[in-house]
Design a protein around this motif. Structure first.
Motif, mmCIF file in Angstrom:
data_model
loop_
_atom_site.group_PDB
_atom_site.id
_atom_site.type_symbol
_atom_site.label_atom_id
_atom_site.label_comp_id
_atom_site.label_asym_id
_atom_site.label_seq_id
_atom_site.Cartn_x
_atom_site.Cartn_y
_atom_site.Cartn_z
ATOM 1 N N ASP A 105 0.819 -1.223 0.000
ATOM 2 C CA ASP A 105 0.000 0.000 0.000
ATOM 3 C C ASP A 105 0.846 1.264 0.000
ATOM 4 O O ASP A 105 0.323 2.357 0.223
ATOM 5 N N GLN A 106 2.162 1.124 -0.206
ATOM 6 C CA GLN A 106 3.106 2.242 -0.227
ATOM 7 C C GLN A 106 3.208 2.943 1.120
ATOM 8 O O GLN A 106 3.514 4.129 1.190
ATOM 9 N N ARG A 107 2.940 2.204 2.188
ATOM 10 C CA ARG A 107 3.195 2.722 3.530
ATOM 11 C C ARG A 107 4.660 2.455 3.843
ATOM 12 O O ARG A 107 5.236 1.467 3.394
ATOM 13 N N VAL A 108 5.256 3.328 4.658
ATOM 14 C CA VAL A 108 6.660 3.180 5.028
ATOM 15 C C VAL A 108 6.762 2.765 6.492
ATOM 16 O O VAL A 108 6.002 3.248 7.340
ATOM 17 N N LEU A 109 7.690 1.868 6.770
ATOM 18 C CA LEU A 109 7.915 1.385 8.122
ATOM 19 C C LEU A 109 9.005 2.220 8.780
ATOM 20 O O LEU A 109 10.120 2.308 8.273
ATOM 21 N N LEU A 110 8.667 2.851 9.915
ATOM 22 C CA LEU A 110 9.632 3.672 10.647
ATOM 23 C C LEU A 110 9.757 3.174 12.076
ATOM 24 O O LEU A 110 8.815 2.595 12.636
ATOM 25 N N LEU A 142 10.493 11.468 -1.296
ATOM 26 C CA LEU A 142 11.122 10.305 -1.906
ATOM 27 C C LEU A 142 10.113 9.163 -2.051
ATOM 28 O O LEU A 142 10.011 8.540 -3.104
ATOM 29 N N ILE A 143 9.339 8.909 -1.016
ATOM 30 C CA ILE A 143 8.343 7.840 -1.057
ATOM 31 C C ILE A 143 7.245 8.160 -2.071
ATOM 32 O O ILE A 143 6.798 7.281 -2.808
ATOM 33 N N ALA A 144 6.835 9.409 -2.141
ATOM 34 C CA ALA A 144 5.822 9.801 -3.125
ATOM 35 C C ALA A 144 6.325 9.544 -4.543
ATOM 36 O O ALA A 144 5.578 9.041 -5.389
ATOM 37 N N GLU A 175 4.738 6.829 -7.251
ATOM 38 C CA GLU A 175 4.282 7.276 -8.578
ATOM 39 C C GLU A 175 5.096 6.656 -9.704
ATOM 40 O O GLU A 175 4.927 7.010 -10.868
ATOM 41 N N GLY A 176 6.011 5.744 -9.362
ATOM 42 C CA GLY A 176 6.834 5.092 -10.377
ATOM 43 C C GLY A 176 8.017 5.919 -10.823
ATOM 44 O O GLY A 176 8.633 5.625 -11.851
#
Length: 158
Positions: free
Chosen positions: A20-25, A140-142, A146-147
């Protein structure tokens, strides 16, 4: 007058994303508290890829087979104290895709000073008032979502 240059310490970090494009912190209490990506310095004779996979296993109990390790996304250079000595840490950030079910802190062998871990959405990351390192992580994650994976690693601010 002689000035000495702090020694360089190489580090590997993972930008861990789920489907889901969530980032683990990871949350730490030092310096007033902050969130950061998993990772640390390289051990002697280790390359960045090996160090990234080792850190995911040691900090979060993620087995190597569960990680889809991608390209180096970014780099950051930051001076700080390690054991009372100033060092210049050069961190390389690698894309790592995992399933949330593969994160198992009970299997972690070196959780260090990690207080908790959390999956963040892009909106949560952009709107938080908490300190998150590295700066620029949300953008960066965005781009990755978005590829638009960088052709060359981008330089992130401290």
């Amino acid at each position: 007058m002689t000035t000495s240059t702090p020694p360089v310490r190489d580090a590997a970090r993972a930008v861990v994303l789920d489907e889901d494009q969530r980032v683990l912190l990871l949350r730490y209490d030092e310096g007033g508290g902050f969130w950061a990506t998993p990772g640390r310095f390289l051990e002697e004779g280790e390359d960045h890829t090996t160090a990234t996979l080792r850190e995911l296993r040691e900090e979060l109990g993620i087995e190597e087979a569960a990680v889809e390790l991608g390209v180096q996304l970014a780099e950051r250079s930051e001076g700080h104290l390690v054991g009372g000595r100033e060092v210049r840490q050069v961190e390389r950030y690698f894309l790592a895709c995992v399933s949330p079910g593969d994160v198992n802190p009970e299997r972690a062998t070196q959780p260090d000073n990690i207080r908790e871990y959390r999956w963040w959405t892009q909106d949560e990351l952009r709107s938080t008032t908490e300190t998150v390192y590295p700066r620029g992580l949300a953008d960066l994650i965005a781009a990755v979502a978005e590829g638009r994976t960088p052709n060359r690693p981008i330089v992130l601010a401290g």
